[in-house]
Design a protein around this motif. Structure first.
Motif, PDB file in Angstrom:
ATOM      1  N   GLN A  23      26.163  31.570  33.751  1.00  0.00           N
ATOM      2  CA  GLN A  23      24.729  31.306  34.246  1.00  0.00           C
ATOM      3  C   GLN A  23      24.609  31.241  35.786  1.00  0.00           C
ATOM      4  OE1 GLN A  23      23.831  27.525  32.373  1.00  0.00           O
ATOM      5  NE2 GLN A  23      23.246  28.487  30.266  1.00  0.00           N
ATOM      6  N   GLU A  24      25.982  30.861  36.277  1.00  0.00           N
ATOM      7  CA  GLU A  24      25.987  30.903  37.925  1.00  0.00           C
ATOM      8  C   GLU A  24      26.400  32.137  38.513  1.00  0.00           C
ATOM      9  OE1 GLU A  24      28.250  27.455  38.763  1.00  0.00           O
ATOM     10  OE2 GLU A  24      26.592  25.855  37.989  1.00  0.00           O
ATOM     11  N   GLU A  25      26.613  33.212  37.682  1.00  0.00           N
ATOM     12  CA  GLU A  25      27.113  34.452  37.951  1.00  0.00           C
ATOM     13  C   GLU A  25      28.526  34.234  38.692  1.00  0.00           C
ATOM     14  OE1 GLU A  25      24.178  37.022  39.772  1.00  0.00           O
ATOM     15  OE2 GLU A  25      23.057  37.138  38.034  1.00  0.00           O
ATOM     16  N   LYS A  26      29.378  33.446  38.149  1.00  0.00           N
ATOM     17  CA  LYS A  26      30.861  33.386  38.662  1.00  0.00           C
ATOM     18  C   LYS A  26      31.549  34.723  38.229  1.00  0.00           C
ATOM     19  CE  LYS A  26      30.172  29.386  40.863  1.00  0.00           C
ATOM     20  NZ  LYS A  26      30.225  29.268  42.171  1.00  0.00           N
ATOM     21  N   PHE A  27      30.955  35.340  37.258  1.00  0.00           N
ATOM     22  CA  PHE A  27      31.861  36.509  36.967  1.00  0.00           C
ATOM     23  C   PHE A  27      31.357  37.582  37.837  1.00  0.00           C
ATOM     24  CE2 PHE A  27      31.878  33.950  33.167  1.00  0.00           C
ATOM     25  CZ  PHE A  27      33.276  33.951  32.741  1.00  0.00           C
ATOM     26  N   VAL A  28      32.350  38.088  38.500  1.00  0.00           N
ATOM     27  CA  VAL A  28      32.144  39.198  39.469  1.00  0.00           C
ATOM     28  C   VAL A  28      32.482  40.708  39.080  1.00  0.00           C
ATOM     29  CG1 VAL A  28      32.271  39.826  41.987  1.00  0.00           C
ATOM     30  CG2 VAL A  28      32.394  37.298  41.128  1.00  0.00           C
ATOM     31  N   LEU A  29      31.474  41.598  39.389  1.00  0.00           N
ATOM     32  CA  LEU A  29      31.854  42.873  38.990  1.00  0.00           C
ATOM     33  C   LEU A  29      32.431  43.736  40.094  1.00  0.00           C
ATOM     34  CD1 LEU A  29      29.928  42.290  36.950  1.00  0.00           C
ATOM     35  CD2 LEU A  29      29.043  44.618  37.017  1.00  0.00           C
ATOM     36  N   PHE A  30      33.589  44.262  39.855  1.00  0.00           N
ATOM     37  CA  PHE A  30      34.444  45.262  40.700  1.00  0.00           C
ATOM     38  C   PHE A  30      34.513  46.614  40.077  1.00  0.00           C
ATOM     39  CE2 PHE A  30      35.883  41.476  42.663  1.00  0.00           C
ATOM     40  CZ  PHE A  30      36.649  41.624  43.681  1.00  0.00           C
ATOM     41  N   LEU A  31      34.631  47.517  41.012  1.00  0.00           N
ATOM     42  CA  LEU A  31      34.643  49.020  40.627  1.00  0.00           C
ATOM     43  C   LEU A  31      35.851  49.515  40.739  1.00  0.00           C
ATOM     44  CD1 LEU A  31      30.915  49.926  41.688  1.00  0.00           C
ATOM     45  CD2 LEU A  31      31.618  49.387  39.391  1.00  0.00           C
ATOM     46  N   GLU A  40      38.530  68.155  43.613  1.00  0.00           N
ATOM     47  CA  GLU A  40      37.633  68.157  44.723  1.00  0.00           C
ATOM     48  C   GLU A  40      38.007  67.472  45.997  1.00  0.00           C
ATOM     49  OE1 GLU A  40      34.874  70.133  44.989  1.00  0.00           O
ATOM     50  OE2 GLU A  40      35.264  71.145  42.922  1.00  0.00           O
ATOM     51  N   GLY A  41      38.970  66.399  45.509  1.00  0.00           N
ATOM     52  CA  GLY A  41      39.406  65.506  46.909  1.00  0.00           C
ATOM     53  C   GLY A  41      38.226  64.338  47.031  1.00  0.00           C
ATOM     54  N   LYS A  42      37.558  63.893  46.146  1.00  0.00           N
ATOM     55  CA  LYS A  42      36.580  62.997  45.993  1.00  0.00           C
ATOM     56  C   LYS A  42      36.468  62.095  44.742  1.00  0.00           C
ATOM     57  CE  LYS A  42      32.931  66.134  45.001  1.00  0.00           C
ATOM     58  NZ  LYS A  42      31.581  66.553  45.544  1.00  0.00           N
ATOM     59  N   PHE A  43      35.988  61.151  44.878  1.00  0.00           N
ATOM     60  CA  PHE A  43      35.801  60.362  43.757  1.00  0.00           C
ATOM     61  C   PHE A  43      34.483  60.745  43.048  1.00  0.00           C
ATOM     62  CE2 PHE A  43      32.570  57.474  45.172  1.00  0.00           C
ATOM     63  CZ  PHE A  43      32.755  57.013  46.490  1.00  0.00           C
ATOM     64  N   ALA A  44      34.646  60.708  41.432  1.00  0.00           N
ATOM     65  CA  ALA A  44      33.685  61.060  40.512  1.00  0.00           C
ATOM     66  C   ALA A  44      32.821  59.990  39.797  1.00  0.00           C
ATOM     67  CB  ALA A  44      33.853  62.368  39.937  1.00  0.00           C
ATOM     68  N   GLY A  45      32.954  58.780  40.077  1.00  0.00           N
ATOM     69  CA  GLY A  45      32.595  57.866  39.202  1.00  0.00           C
ATOM     70  C   GLY A  45      33.518  56.521  39.382  1.00  0.00           C
ATOM     71  N   ALA A  46      33.219  55.579  38.643  1.00  0.00           N
ATOM     72  CA  ALA A  46      33.950  54.377  38.467  1.00  0.00           C
ATOM     73  C   ALA A  46      33.922  53.669  37.292  1.00  0.00           C
ATOM     74  CB  ALA A  46      33.438  53.663  39.663  1.00  0.00           C
ATOM     75  N   GLU A  47      35.122  52.836  37.238  1.00  0.00           N
ATOM     76  CA  GLU A  47      34.908  51.868  35.752  1.00  0.00           C
ATOM     77  C   GLU A  47      34.632  50.411  36.310  1.00  0.00           C
ATOM     78  OE1 GLU A  47      38.009  50.446  32.610  1.00  0.00           O
ATOM     79  OE2 GLU A  47      38.665  51.695  33.963  1.00  0.00           O
ATOM     80  N   VAL A  48      33.748  49.829  35.829  1.00  0.00           N
ATOM     81  CA  VAL A  48      33.467  48.306  35.682  1.00  0.00           C
ATOM     82  C   VAL A  48      34.304  47.697  35.425  1.00  0.00           C
ATOM     83  CG1 VAL A  48      31.678  46.729  35.723  1.00  0.00           C
ATOM     84  CG2 VAL A  48      30.879  48.888  35.658  1.00  0.00           C
ATOM     85  N   LEU A  49      35.008  46.604  36.151  1.00  0.00           N
ATOM     86  CA  LEU A  49      35.910  45.685  35.785  1.00  0.00           C
ATOM     87  C   LEU A  49      35.497  44.220  36.185  1.00  0.00           C
ATOM     88  CD1 LEU A  49      39.063  47.618  37.267  1.00  0.00           C
ATOM     89  CD2 LEU A  49      38.562  47.260  34.860  1.00  0.00           C
ATOM     90  N   VAL A  50      35.735  43.278  35.548  1.00  0.00           N
ATOM     91  CA  VAL A  50      35.372  41.709  35.948  1.00  0.00           C
ATOM     92  C   VAL A  50      36.099  40.882  36.276  1.00  0.00           C
ATOM     93  CG1 VAL A  50      35.311  41.360  33.498  1.00  0.00           C
ATOM     94  CG2 VAL A  50      33.497  40.315  34.910  1.00  0.00           C
ATOM     95  N   ARG A  51      36.132  40.080  37.297  1.00  0.00           N
ATOM     96  CA  ARG A  51      36.888  38.989  37.626  1.00  0.00           C
ATOM     97  C   ARG A  51      35.982  37.705  37.719  1.00  0.00           C
ATOM     98  NH1 ARG A  51      39.454  42.893  37.325  1.00  0.00           N
ATOM     99  NH2 ARG A  51      40.881  43.897  39.036  1.00  0.00           N
TER     100      ARG A  51
END
Length: 247
Positions: free
Chosen positions: A3-11, A19-30
């Protein structure tokens, strides 16, 4: 904490090797503890899977991923696929597919930009229910990624029947990569997946040697600390802006 949004999303970016560049990401939670320290998912996810709380946390992550994509669109950025994980608990829920469809509609986000990662083991344990949900969600435009391929449950024969769009090759295949036999295995796994016309990403890239071998073998996408570590959403957005501006 939820409820207090203590779970934080990292990418954690997914990197396009060619191509030498990023093409998306995966959501990880802390989990941000009261002392401001970040608790890794390895500590709390297994507990949440046992007590059922994982379903609430998953929905929280899915919704925040859709919010992030919506914010990018509102700011005029070209969106990039942000994959989210699906826990095995959802397979039993009749509302599983409907929840994801509703989120995409609520935030007006194309389902294509929210790939769903499902662990390889789920394809051997919950076949009928899983296939039903996958078929429905694919019809709605979602894409499915088989996570941890090769982690211990895989059957090469299984790939020809699974309704997935992408295969994430587990870091296990990179173990002892200096050995000729290990190179033969990973090279042929990559070629096989390419011939099956499935998208592919190799996880756990940590060294330049691993990255160069994958490029030589024709792998196009990779993920790992060699390229990028998981980062806060704001930091990823800054990289996104720079990439789209050609900086």
């Amino acid at each position: 904490a939820l409820q207090e949004e203590k779970f934080v999303l990292f990418l954690q970016p997914k990197y396009d090797i060619q191509e030498g560049k990023f093409a998306g990401a995966e959501v990880l939670v802390r989990w941000k503890a009261s002392d401001q320290k970040m608790i890794s998912p390895g500590e709390f996810i297994p507990i949440f899977e046992r007590n059922g709380f994982i379903m609430k946390l998953d929905f929280y992550v899915w919704e925040h991923a859709c919010k992030l994509l919506r914010s990018w669109l509102d700011k005029g950025y070209d969106p990039m696929p942000i994959s989210v994980n699906v826990s095995r608990s959802h397979v039993y829920q009749k509302s599983f597919a409907g929840v994801l469809e509703k989120l995409a509609q609520q935030y007006d986000v194309e389902p294509y930009y929210v790939p769903l990662e499902v662990t390889e083991s789920m394809f051997t344990e919950y076949v009928d229910k899983l296939y039903k949900n996958i078929t429905r969600l694919q019809s709605a435009g979602f894409r499915f990624s088989m996570d941890d391929f090769g982690a211990g449950y895989s059957s090469l024969n299984m790939l020809k029947d699974e309704p997935v769009d992408e295969v994430k090759i587990d870091r296990f295949f990179l173990k002892d990569i200096k050995k000729e036999k290990s190179q033969i295995v990973i090279r042929n796994v990559i070629h096989m997946i390419q011939e099956l016309q499935l998208d592919m990403i190799v996880e756990g890239i940590e060294t330049k040697e691993q990255a160069e071998l994958l490029m030589n073998y024709g792998s196009y996408k990779a993920q790992g600390y060699y390229y990028y570590k998981p980062m806060p959403m704001v930091e990823f957005e800054q990289l996104l802006i720079k990439q789209q501006k050609g900086l």
